[in-house]
Structure formats: C-alpha cells, structure tokens
Motif scaffolding. Structure first.
Motif, short mmCIF file in Angstrom:
data_model
loop_
_atom_site.label_atom_id
_atom_site.label_comp_id
_atom_site.label_asym_id
_atom_site.label_seq_id
_atom_site.Cartn_x
_atom_site.Cartn_y
_atom_site.Cartn_z
N LEU A 55 -0.14 -27.74 14.14
CA LEU A 55 0.19 -26.94 13.10
C LEU A 55 0.45 -25.60 13.63
CD1 LEU A 55 -2.80 -28.04 10.56
CD2 LEU A 55 -0.40 -28.38 10.58
N LEU A 56 0.00 -25.14 14.67
CA LEU A 56 0.12 -23.71 15.04
C LEU A 56 1.68 -23.61 15.37
CD1 LEU A 56 -2.84 -22.56 16.67
CD2 LEU A 56 -1.90 -21.63 14.52
N LYS A 58 4.21 -25.21 14.29
CA LYS A 58 5.33 -25.42 13.09
C LYS A 58 5.60 -24.26 12.55
CE LYS A 58 4.13 -30.31 12.00
NZ LYS A 58 3.69 -30.89 10.96
N GLU A 59 6.95 -24.26 11.92
CA GLU A 59 7.25 -23.05 11.29
C GLU A 59 6.69 -22.66 10.08
OE1 GLU A 59 11.47 -21.55 8.87
OE2 GLU A 59 11.40 -23.39 10.07
N PRO A 60 6.33 -21.51 9.62
CA PRO A 60 5.59 -21.37 8.36
C PRO A 60 6.27 -21.11 7.14
CG PRO A 60 5.76 -19.02 9.62
CD PRO A 60 6.23 -20.42 10.68
N ILE A 61 5.95 -21.91 6.10
CA ILE A 61 6.49 -21.85 4.86
C ILE A 61 5.82 -21.31 3.73
CG2 ILE A 61 7.68 -23.55 3.19
CD1 ILE A 61 8.03 -25.45 5.48
N THR A 62 6.39 -20.23 2.97
CA THR A 62 5.81 -19.78 1.66
C THR A 62 6.79 -20.04 0.74
OG1 THR A 62 5.24 -17.81 3.13
CG2 THR A 62 5.21 -17.65 0.96
N PRO A 63 5.79 -20.78 -0.28
CA PRO A 63 6.40 -21.15 -1.48
C PRO A 63 7.28 -19.92 -2.35
CG PRO A 63 4.44 -22.11 -1.55
CD PRO A 63 4.49 -21.15 -0.25
N THR A 64 8.18 -20.17 -2.95
CA THR A 64 9.05 -19.04 -3.92
C THR A 64 7.95 -18.73 -5.01
OG1 THR A 64 11.30 -20.03 -3.11
CG2 THR A 64 11.00 -18.64 -5.17
N ALA A 69 -1.86 -12.59 -2.29
CA ALA A 69 -3.09 -13.82 -2.43
C ALA A 69 -2.76 -14.75 -1.65
CB ALA A 69 -3.43 -13.84 -3.78
N PHE A 70 -1.76 -15.53 -1.76
CA PHE A 70 -1.19 -16.61 -1.17
C PHE A 70 -1.12 -16.41 0.44
CE2 PHE A 70 1.57 -19.97 0.71
CZ PHE A 70 0.88 -20.96 0.33
N ARG A 71 -0.46 -15.27 0.78
CA ARG A 71 -0.27 -15.07 2.16
C ARG A 71 -1.74 -14.51 2.93
NH1 ARG A 71 4.50 -13.03 -0.24
NH2 ARG A 71 3.52 -11.08 -0.32
N VAL A 72 -2.45 -13.88 2.24
CA VAL A 72 -3.67 -13.26 2.85
C VAL A 72 -4.84 -14.21 2.90
CG1 VAL A 72 -5.29 -11.35 2.75
CG2 VAL A 72 -2.75 -11.02 2.18
N ALA A 73 -4.95 -15.27 1.89
CA ALA A 73 -6.05 -16.05 2.02
C ALA A 73 -6.37 -16.80 3.27
CB ALA A 73 -5.89 -17.09 0.70
N PRO A 74 -5.39 -17.50 3.90
CA PRO A 74 -5.88 -18.25 5.30
C PRO A 74 -6.57 -17.08 6.01
CG PRO A 74 -3.95 -18.83 4.51
CD PRO A 74 -4.12 -17.73 3.68
N ALA A 75 -6.03 -16.24 6.53
CA ALA A 75 -6.65 -14.96 7.34
C ALA A 75 -8.21 -14.46 6.89
CB ALA A 75 -5.75 -13.87 7.75
N LEU A 76 -8.08 -14.32 5.65
CA LEU A 76 -9.34 -13.98 5.29
C LEU A 76 -10.44 -14.85 4.95
CD1 LEU A 76 -10.38 -11.10 3.69
CD2 LEU A 76 -9.79 -12.26 1.49
N LEU A 77 -10.28 -15.96 4.89
CA LEU A 77 -11.13 -17.08 5.00
C LEU A 77 -11.80 -17.16 6.38
CD1 LEU A 77 -12.38 -19.79 3.74
CD2 LEU A 77 -10.54 -20.96 4.35
N VAL A 78 -10.67 -17.06 7.37
CA VAL A 78 -11.32 -17.20 8.93
C VAL A 78 -12.12 -16.08 9.12
CG1 VAL A 78 -10.77 -17.20 11.26
CG2 VAL A 78 -9.53 -18.72 9.42
N ALA A 79 -11.56 -14.89 8.76
CA ALA A 79 -12.13 -13.37 9.07
C ALA A 79 -13.78 -13.48 8.48
CB ALA A 79 -11.32 -12.41 8.62
N THR A 80 -13.66 -13.76 7.20
CA THR A 80 -15.19 -13.51 6.46
C THR A 80 -16.13 -14.51 7.19
OG1 THR A 80 -14.24 -15.27 4.89
CG2 THR A 80 -14.29 -12.71 4.31
N THR A 81 -15.63 -15.68 7.51
CA THR A 81 -16.52 -16.70 8.09
C THR A 81 -16.90 -16.29 9.53
OG1 THR A 81 -15.42 -18.57 6.96
CG2 THR A 81 -16.94 -19.18 8.62
N PRO A 225 1.11 -22.57 10.55
CA PRO A 225 0.12 -21.88 11.09
C PRO A 225 -0.94 -21.53 9.91
CG PRO A 225 2.04 -21.00 11.91
CD PRO A 225 2.56 -21.96 10.96
N ASP A 226 -0.29 -21.50 8.57
CA ASP A 226 -1.25 -21.03 7.38
C ASP A 226 -2.36 -22.13 7.21
OD1 ASP A 226 0.02 -18.31 7.20
OD2 ASP A 226 1.29 -19.25 5.60
N LEU A 227 -1.70 -23.25 7.45
CA LEU A 227 -2.35 -24.42 7.28
C LEU A 227 -3.67 -24.67 8.26
CD1 LEU A 227 -3.30 -27.09 5.45
CD2 LEU A 227 -1.50 -28.35 6.51
N ALA A 228 -3.17 -24.34 9.44
CA ALA A 228 -3.84 -24.26 10.41
C ALA A 228 -5.17 -23.24 10.37
CB ALA A 228 -3.10 -24.03 12.00
N LEU A 229 -4.82 -22.15 9.70
CA LEU A 229 -6.10 -21.24 9.62
C LEU A 229 -6.65 -21.69 8.28
CD1 LEU A 229 -4.10 -17.61 9.72
CD2 LEU A 229 -6.07 -18.58 11.39
#
Length: 320
Positions: A55-56, A58-64, A69-81, A225-229
């Motif tokens: 997954l890391l 692959k090319e990151p894809i952001t829905p239109t 909130a969508f972009r920060v959530a994966p990193a925030l989930l890993v960071a808080t844990t 990468p977002d899904l990987a996070l």
C-alpha cells in the motif's frame, strides 16, 4: 539528561517500537490461527507487513470534495495510538511517562483517534461513510465509559488513576486481581476491548457486506499510503488494548526499573501474553457470530453494568 531520565525515555521508546513493529505480526498471527481452525493454510504471520508495504508503494488518492478531516485522520489515528503506547506501562512502570499516564488522558487519546476517523467518514459525503461514522460513535459512546469505569475500579485500591500506580499496586498485592471487583473489571474491560477494536461479535473485521460494516464503512474511500496508515493504526489499537488488558489482569513480568535488560525481558513477556490473548480471541471468533446491529448496545450495556458493579464492589472492599 540524567542517566535515570535517559533510561526511562529509552524504555518508553522501546514500548512504542514494540507496538509498531509487533501490531501487524499480531494481526497476522490471529488471521493464521483463524485460518488453521477453519481448515485453510493461511497467508502467513508476516502477510500484514507485506500488505502495508504494498500500500505504501501505491499512489495516494484523495476523493474530490474532501477537506482536512479526511487527510489528517490516518496520521492522527497512528499518532494518538503511538502516544497511548508510550504512556501505558506495558513493559516498565519506570518510564519517562510514569506519573503522567492518567487513565482519563489515555481514554481521551483513544477517543480522539475514533472521532478523527468518524469525521473522515463524514467528510467523504458518501452514504456508507456517514453510516459507518454514525455506528462507530454509537459504539464509542458506550465503550469509552466502560473502559473508564473498569480501570477506575482497579484504581480505587491503588488510590490513583495513574496506570503505572495501578500496575505497581497489582504487583504488590496480587490478591486484589482475583477479588470480585478485579474479576468484574477484567470481564468488563475484555468486552469493551472487543467493541473498541471492532472484533466479533460487535463487528466483523473481514466483512465486505456494506450494510453490516462499521469500521470498514468509514475507510472505503482511502487508498495507498493513507489506507496503510489506517490499517496500521487499527492494528496498533488492537495491540495496545490487548496489552492494557494483559498488563492490568496479569501484571507479572513487568519491569519495575528502566534497566535495559529488565525492559527487554518485559517486552518479550508482554509479546507472549498479547500473542496468547490474540490467539484465544481468534479461536473464539471462529465460533462466534456477529450480533445484529440493534443488539450491540445491549451487549455494551452489559459491559458497562459489569464495570459499575466492579466499581461498587471495589468501593466497599476498599472501604472495609
């Protein structure tokens, strides 16, 4: 930095590294146990690591139309844990976070990761994202108080809500763990962990049926990468919460100093305890069926009731 402070910081970092490196292996072990019990060969214990590596790349894809909130959530989930893993006395009660690992702070950090992922599901504007976010917050509203009350019941004999003090008290007085309040609190915490990590019978982590998904419905729009996070964050939460359950229910083997050898041995014992819990959970999931969605609050209310009984019993036993 003094030698004692440096050793405490090293012990805290060792806990975080162990969680990050071991969480995918724990998931792989659980999948392998389940596959063997179902008569399949399984993909191997290291398959989650291979999935993350794929997954890391692959090319990151952001829905239109999605926002921060969508972009920060994966990193925030890993960071808080990761911060929770640093605060908890998983391997040693003498880390740099000793005295700062308050129960309320730990649960708040876990809730922050949950809320971030729910907001990301809402941010996509899809029907499934909103449905998953709604279900996730319904579960969280019942799970977080259950975790708070279950650990609070164990904190009453210690006279502190600091997790290191609770574990140290359990090491000094093991009888309290087998008391009625200790057993009730452990049972309540175990049920809460199942719900918080999205395991059966509350949620099926391997389902692809949209109408029954909870966690998966919120992350359908993630890729690369977002899904990987997101996957790594979910695996870390499972490892951290199983580690918390193992630490509170069976604190033996946890180091009381920050000596490197003692911390290394404690991490090895922690890995064994978490692996046993994970294997037992995976084996039980083969025999469990997912409960219907409207029955989930009833199950979680039972966990909350057990936690309340644990607090009541602990209060009277401590007062006596």
């Amino acid at each position: 930095m003094t030698g004692h402070t440096a050793a405490g910081a090293a012990a805290m970092c060792a806990q975080v590294v162990a969680v990050v490196a071991g969480a995918p292996l724990l998931t792989g072990l659980m999948r392998q146990v389940r596959a063997r019990m179902e008569g399949r060969a399984g993909a191997g214990v290291r398959q989650p690591w291979r999935d993350l590596r794929k997954l890391l790349r692959k090319e990151p894809i952001t829905p239109t139309g999605t926002g921060p909130a969508f972009r920060v959530a994966p990193a925030l989930l890993v960071a808080t844990t990761a911060v929770v893993a640093a605060l908890m006395p998983l391997a040693s009660t003498a880390t740099l976070a000793t005295g700062r690992s308050d129960l309320i702070l730990v649960v708040a950090l876990l809730a922050l990761g949950t809320v971030a992922l729910a907001l990301a599901g809402l941010d996509t504007g899809t029907a499934f994202g909103g449905m998953g976010a709604s279900r996730e917050m319904t579960v969280a509203a019942l799970v977080e108080p259950a975790i708070l009350l279950a650990v609070f019941a164990l904190s009453l004999p210690a006279g502190s809500t600091d997790l290191a003090a609770i574990v140290s008290g359990g090491l000094r007085d093991a009888d309290r763990l087998a008391s009625p309040s200790g057993l009730l609190a452990t049972a309540a915490l175990a049920l809460a962990v199942l719900a918080e990590t999205g395991r059966l019978p509350v949620d099926n982590p391997t389902t692809h049926l949209e109408l029954t998904m909870v966690h998966e419905a919120m992350v359908l729009e993630y890729a690369g990468p977002d899904l990987a996070l997101v996957e790594l964050g979910a695996q870390m939460r499972l490892a951290v919460l199983l580690g918390l359950l193992a630490t509170l229910a069976a604190p033996w083997g946890i180091a009381t100093t920050a000596a490197p050898l003692a911390v290394a041995l404690a991490i090895a014992l922690l890995a064994v305890k978490v692996a046993v819990l994970g294997a037992a959970l995976a084996a039980a999931e083969v025999c469990w069926a997912k409960v219907r969605l409207f029955r989930v609050p009833e199950l979680l209310a039972g966990s909350l009731l057990l936690a309340l009984l644990a607090v009541t019993a602990s209060y009277f036993l401590t007062g006596a």
